[in-house]
Design a protein around this motif. Structure first.
Motif, PDB file in Angstrom:
ATOM      1  N   SER A 362      26.306  22.876  44.138  1.00 37.94           N
ATOM      2  CA  SER A 362      26.565  22.123  43.193  1.00 37.94           C
ATOM      3  C   SER A 362      25.909  20.955  43.207  1.00 37.94           C
ATOM      4  O   SER A 362      25.343  19.620  42.436  1.00 37.94           O
ATOM      5  N   ASN A 363      25.808  20.547  44.667  1.00 33.44           N
ATOM      6  CA  ASN A 363      24.246  19.322  44.929  1.00 33.44           C
ATOM      7  C   ASN A 363      23.302  19.524  44.606  1.00 33.44           C
ATOM      8  O   ASN A 363      22.811  18.635  44.000  1.00 33.44           O
ATOM      9  N   GLY A 364      23.119  20.956  45.043  1.00 27.61           N
ATOM     10  CA  GLY A 364      21.367  20.786  44.129  1.00 27.61           C
ATOM     11  C   GLY A 364      21.614  20.834  42.887  1.00 27.61           C
ATOM     12  O   GLY A 364      20.387  20.606  43.087  1.00 27.61           O
ATOM     13  N   THR A 365      22.583  21.682  42.588  1.00 28.11           N
ATOM     14  CA  THR A 365      22.498  21.074  40.547  1.00 28.11           C
ATOM     15  C   THR A 365      22.705  20.188  40.029  1.00 28.11           C
ATOM     16  O   THR A 365      21.384  19.519  39.412  1.00 28.11           O
ATOM     17  N   ALA A 366      23.196  19.061  40.871  1.00 30.52           N
ATOM     18  CA  ALA A 366      23.480  17.739  40.673  1.00 30.52           C
ATOM     19  C   ALA A 366      21.640  16.829  40.740  1.00 30.52           C
ATOM     20  O   ALA A 366      21.166  16.041  40.312  1.00 30.52           O
ATOM     21  N   ALA A 367      21.024  17.149  41.972  1.00 32.52           N
ATOM     22  CA  ALA A 367      19.947  16.433  42.588  1.00 32.52           C
ATOM     23  C   ALA A 367      18.907  17.276  41.631  1.00 32.52           C
ATOM     24  O   ALA A 367      17.734  16.143  41.000  1.00 32.52           O
ATOM     25  N   ALA A 368      18.705  18.175  40.919  1.00 33.21           N
ATOM     26  CA  ALA A 368      18.108  19.028  39.628  1.00 33.21           C
ATOM     27  C   ALA A 368      17.743  17.681  38.744  1.00 33.21           C
ATOM     28  O   ALA A 368      16.853  17.466  38.227  1.00 33.21           O
ATOM     29  N   LYS A 369      19.312  17.827  38.427  1.00 30.87           N
ATOM     30  CA  LYS A 369      19.241  16.512  37.014  1.00 30.87           C
ATOM     31  C   LYS A 369      19.221  15.140  37.477  1.00 30.87           C
ATOM     32  O   LYS A 369      17.945  15.222  36.489  1.00 30.87           O
ATOM     33  N   LEU A 370      19.109  15.037  38.316  1.00 26.13           N
ATOM     34  CA  LEU A 370      18.706  13.923  38.793  1.00 26.13           C
ATOM     35  C   LEU A 370      17.143  13.803  39.206  1.00 26.13           C
ATOM     36  O   LEU A 370      16.446  12.962  38.522  1.00 26.13           O
ATOM     37  N   LEU A 371      16.656  14.889  39.872  1.00 31.37           N
ATOM     38  CA  LEU A 371      15.195  14.681  39.794  1.00 31.37           C
ATOM     39  C   LEU A 371      14.430  15.426  38.764  1.00 31.37           C
ATOM     40  O   LEU A 371      13.258  13.768  37.846  1.00 31.37           O
ATOM     41  N   SER A 372      14.965  16.153  37.669  1.00 26.53           N
ATOM     42  CA  SER A 372      14.273  15.841  35.909  1.00 26.53           C
ATOM     43  C   SER A 372      14.402  14.725  35.819  1.00 26.53           C
ATOM     44  O   SER A 372      12.807  14.184  34.907  1.00 26.53           O
ATOM     45  N   ASP A 373      15.303  14.095  35.465  1.00 24.68           N
ATOM     46  CA  ASP A 373      15.611  12.790  34.830  1.00 24.68           C
ATOM     47  C   ASP A 373      14.967  11.412  35.177  1.00 24.68           C
ATOM     48  O   ASP A 373      14.100  11.004  34.361  1.00 24.68           O
ATOM     49  N   LEU A 374      14.525  11.363  36.534  1.00 24.57           N
ATOM     50  CA  LEU A 374      13.192  10.647  37.033  1.00 24.57           C
ATOM     51  C   LEU A 374      11.847  11.122  36.398  1.00 24.57           C
ATOM     52  O   LEU A 374      11.102   9.938  35.918  1.00 24.57           O
ATOM     53  N   VAL A 375      11.104  11.963  36.866  1.00 26.16           N
ATOM     54  CA  VAL A 375       9.929  13.121  35.976  1.00 26.16           C
ATOM     55  C   VAL A 375      10.274  12.525  34.143  1.00 26.16           C
ATOM     56  O   VAL A 375       8.912  11.725  33.728  1.00 26.16           O
ATOM     57  N   LEU A 376      11.015  12.791  33.834  1.00 25.88           N
ATOM     58  CA  LEU A 376      11.942  11.860  32.445  1.00 25.88           C
ATOM     59  C   LEU A 376      11.967  10.648  31.888  1.00 25.88           C
ATOM     60  O   LEU A 376      11.723  10.225  30.973  1.00 25.88           O
ATOM     61  N   GLU A 377      11.570  10.273  32.921  1.00 23.53           N
ATOM     62  CA  GLU A 377      12.060   8.302  33.208  1.00 23.53           C
ATOM     63  C   GLU A 377      13.154   8.064  31.890  1.00 23.53           C
ATOM     64  O   GLU A 377      13.057   7.658  31.352  1.00 23.53           O
ATOM     65  N   LYS A 378      14.474   9.181  32.335  1.00 18.94           N
ATOM     66  CA  LYS A 378      15.873   8.758  31.418  1.00 18.94           C
ATOM     67  C   LYS A 378      16.365   8.219  32.290  1.00 18.94           C
ATOM     68  O   LYS A 378      16.207   8.447  34.274  1.00 18.94           O
ATOM     69  N   GLU A 379      17.162   7.329  32.380  1.00 20.84           N
ATOM     70  CA  GLU A 379      18.792   7.115  33.311  1.00 20.84           C
ATOM     71  C   GLU A 379      19.537   7.784  34.192  1.00 20.84           C
ATOM     72  O   GLU A 379      20.017   9.007  33.073  1.00 20.84           O
ATOM     73  N   ASN A 380      19.833   7.735  34.974  1.00 25.50           N
ATOM     74  CA  ASN A 380      20.892   8.499  35.625  1.00 25.50           C
ATOM     75  C   ASN A 380      21.722   7.740  36.444  1.00 25.50           C
ATOM     76  O   ASN A 380      21.416   7.440  37.410  1.00 25.50           O
ATOM     77  N   PRO A 381      23.499   7.735  36.312  1.00 26.04           N
ATOM     78  CA  PRO A 381      24.222   6.844  36.945  1.00 26.04           C
ATOM     79  C   PRO A 381      23.987   7.455  38.399  1.00 26.04           C
ATOM     80  O   PRO A 381      24.946   6.367  38.633  1.00 26.04           O
ATOM     81  N   TYR A 382      23.420   8.562  38.513  1.00 23.37           N
ATOM     82  CA  TYR A 382      24.297   8.308  40.507  1.00 23.37           C
ATOM     83  C   TYR A 382      22.087   8.564  41.520  1.00 23.37           C
ATOM     84  O   TYR A 382      21.741   8.434  42.334  1.00 23.37           O
ATOM     85  N   LEU A 383      21.684   7.888  40.729  1.00 25.48           N
ATOM     86  CA  LEU A 383      20.244   7.288  41.296  1.00 25.48           C
ATOM     87  C   LEU A 383      20.594   6.703  42.053  1.00 25.48           C
ATOM     88  O   LEU A 383      19.753   6.829  43.435  1.00 25.48           O
ATOM     89  N   GLU A 384      21.770   5.458  42.491  1.00 20.85           N
ATOM     90  CA  GLU A 384      21.897   4.597  43.829  1.00 20.85           C
ATOM     91  C   GLU A 384      22.125   5.535  44.587  1.00 20.85           C
ATOM     92  O   GLU A 384      22.530   5.405  45.606  1.00 20.85           O
ATOM     93  N   LEU A 385      23.641   6.297  43.814  1.00 22.54           N
ATOM     94  CA  LEU A 385      24.219   7.230  45.298  1.00 22.54           C
ATOM     95  C   LEU A 385      23.353   7.900  46.618  1.00 22.54           C
ATOM     96  O   LEU A 385      23.740   7.651  47.564  1.00 22.54           O
ATOM     97  N   TYR A 386      22.567   8.483  45.715  1.00 21.21           N
ATOM     98  CA  TYR A 386      21.643   9.653  46.253  1.00 21.21           C
ATOM     99  C   TYR A 386      20.467   9.251  46.881  1.00 21.21           C
ATOM    100  O   TYR A 386      19.730   9.971  47.771  1.00 21.21           O
ATOM    101  N   SER A 387      20.383   8.039  46.660  1.00 22.20           N
ATOM    102  CA  SER A 387      18.870   7.599  47.007  1.00 22.20           C
ATOM    103  C   SER A 387      17.945   7.223  48.456  1.00 22.20           C
ATOM    104  O   SER A 387      19.358   6.877  49.212  1.00 22.20           O
ATOM    105  N   PRO A 388      17.179   7.688  48.920  1.00 19.56           N
ATOM    106  CA  PRO A 388      17.292   8.361  50.049  1.00 19.56           C
ATOM    107  C   PRO A 388      16.539   7.357  50.530  1.00 19.56           C
ATOM    108  O   PRO A 388      16.753   6.894  51.923  1.00 19.56           O
ATOM    109  N   ALA A 389      16.646   5.601  50.589  1.00 13.71           N
ATOM    110  CA  ALA A 389      16.641   4.432  51.195  1.00 13.71           C
ATOM    111  C   ALA A 389      17.289   3.509  50.951  1.00 13.71           C
ATOM    112  O   ALA A 389      17.708   2.938  52.014  1.00 13.71           O
ATOM    113  N   ARG A 390      18.566   4.644  50.699  1.00 12.72           N
ATOM    114  CA  ARG A 390      19.915   3.924  51.156  1.00 12.72           C
ATOM    115  C   ARG A 390      20.347   3.632  52.254  1.00 12.72           C
ATOM    116  O   ARG A 390      19.958   4.181  53.745  1.00 12.72           O
TER     117      ARG A 390
END
Length: 504
Positions: A362-390
């Protein structure tokens, strides 16, 4: 007990093979790591017309993904009450939603591509066998209610285990992960995506206009985005991930049972953990018994963990035959939420995904969706949750100090440890630390008595590796690097093999 540790998933699936990268190349996105995150990310991006390459150090789906128990669930142990305390209700609910969204994504993808992968809907039970953990189970159930998680509470479970209570997350999933991901691999290559096996990425050249991945063989891959999905990040980028992650191993038996398995997915809250699920195999149920986790390179003889699971399985369901055994390794972050996003705040074109804490489907699939959204410059609701800088002061400061004190302790202990065995003390098919020419070395004698000698100093940061009897490997207790009996790297963060030791 089977002699070799081999997952059922790999034996039951014929995967395609790919050639190593032999020339320099340029793509839109270069993904390092051919597991569930790398493959799902590549699938999403090639669907959008992007030129993508996957670089895999060994064979695709040979690492953590190929050794999973393959539950697709948002029930990840006793975490939601903890997350509410440390991150607040909003972030705790986001974690649930991110993983539940991943389950929905898998279901939709299976439907869209008509994938035969034994996907089934199952309730996920987390149960307690002690009064202490029964209280924790109740607190977890209260957290489920606060977060609106579709769930139930029960005084018993449909297994012959005397429990003190169980929380049930409804309508979760399980599947054959390699059958599912094989279909995605076919989609990637049909869309023009490139996959290179036996291609080890070792660094990123940041002096060029675009990130430039460098392989061990000296090949270079220019890209707009470089993504590290390689379990432990192959490139640190001054993110100091080696201080913020630790590796743990767990063990799995695939067994035919005397008693019928009732269906469902079961996980014990008490320690040592025990997990049960089944997968269809030739018209029968292969029951997967897993758990007994510990930090990599630390603890008792690893073969004993398999025996402990065998004893548990015999007690609960009766074992007719142990068909498979294997182990898995995954990384833990300081706060138990994966790191997914820019590797550091000033490197937006170098992305990372790691720290799934054994819940990678589940986490790996959620990560893939977030990574692809970052590359495609789309908004993703979980960007802050998973941020490595948190950074959450509680529990991160305590975990950071404990983790790095543990590393320092093992570093010092390994350096002062005096081996008390000699090569002649080692029996066939046995490994141990020995003394060779007055120095510490790792010795493995194969079944024919041939000797493999390696320097036990890990090539990552100099800790001393220990023998893993269950999987016949050399494991580092500091950051989880693993090596074959010949010293070749199985898992990073190490990039270089152990040095050979000469008897003369």
């Amino acid at each position: 007990m089977p002699y070799e540790p081999e997952p059922y998933w790999k034996e039951s699936t014929q995967l395609p093979t790919f050639s190593p990268l032999s020339i320099d190349t340029e793509v839109d996105v270069a993904i390092v790591g051919g597991g569930i995150t790398g493959i799902t990310t590549a699938y999403l991006l090639t669907k959008q017309g992007m030129k993508v390459a996957i670089l895999e150090a060994s064979q695709i789906l040979n690492g953590t993904t190929g050794h999973t128990t393959a539950k697709i669930t948002a029930q990840h142990g006793l975490i939601y009450d903890e997350f509410i305390q440390h991150m607040g209700e909003e972030k705790a609910k986001q974690y649930y939603e991110a993983n539940n969204d991943a389950l929905r994504f898998v279901r939709q993808t299976v439907k869209d591509l008509a994938i035969e992968c034994d996907l089934s809907e199952e309730d996920a039970y987390m149960y307690a066998v002690s009064d202490e953990y029964a209280r924790k189970i109740m607190k977890e159930y209260d957290a489920y209610q606060k977060l609106g998680i579709h769930s139930d509470f029960s005084e018993d479970i449909p297994l012959p285990i005397d429990v003190k209570g169980a929380v049930i997350m409804k309508s979760q999933g399980q599947f054959h992960p390699l059958s599912y991901l094989k279909a995605l691999v076919n989609e990637i290559t049909n869309a023009g995506g490139e996959i290179y096996e036996q291609t080890t990425a070792i660094d990123i050249d940041e002096t060029t206009p675009k990130p430039m991945i460098i392989t061990r063989e000296g090949r270079r891959v220019a890209c707009k985005y470089a993504i590290a999905c390689s379990h432990f990040p192959f490139f640190d980028g001054k993110g100091f991930y080696f201080t913020r992650l630790h590796a743990e191993r767990s063990y799995i038996l695939g067994v035919k049972t005397k008693q019928e398995f009732p269906g469902g997915m079961f996980y014990s809250a008490d320690s040592p953990t025990r997990s049960l699920r089944y997968t269809p195999m030739n018209g029968e149920k292969l029951v997967l018994i897993s758990g007994d986790g510990h930090k990599t390179g630390q603890g008792t003889s690893t073969y004993k963990h398999y025996k402990a699971l065998e004893e548990f399985g015999e007690e609960v369901l009766g074992i007719e035959e142990i068909k498979y055994r294997w182990s898995a390794q995954d990384l833990y972050t300081l706060d138990k939420v994966p790191y997914v996003g820019p590797i550091t705040s000033n490197k937006p074109n170098i992305l990372v995904a790691t720290g799934y804490r054994k819940w990678g489907m589940s986490n790996g699939t959620a990560a893939a969706k977030l990574l692809s959204d970052l590359v495609l410059e789309k908004e993703n609701p979980y960007l802050e949750l998973y941020s490595p800088a948190r950074f959450y002061a509680d529990p991160s400061i305590k975990k950071f100090l404990m983790q790095n004190l543990d590393v320092a302790g093992h570093l010092i202990e390994g350096k002062i440890d005096i081996a008390d065995k000699r090569i002649e003390d080692i029996r066939n098919d046995e490994g141990s630390v020995v003394v060779v020419n007055g120095k510490r070395a790792g010795c493995y004698k194969d079944k024919e008595g041939n000797i493999n000698l390696v320097d036990t100093t890990c090539t990552h940061m100099g800790c001393e590796v220990e023998w893993n009897s269950g999987d016949r490997s050399w494991d580092c207790p500091c950051h989880g690097s693993r090596y074959t009996v010949q010293g070749d790297v199985i898992e990073g963060p190490a990039k270089k093999p152990l040095k050979k030791v000469d008897l003369n």
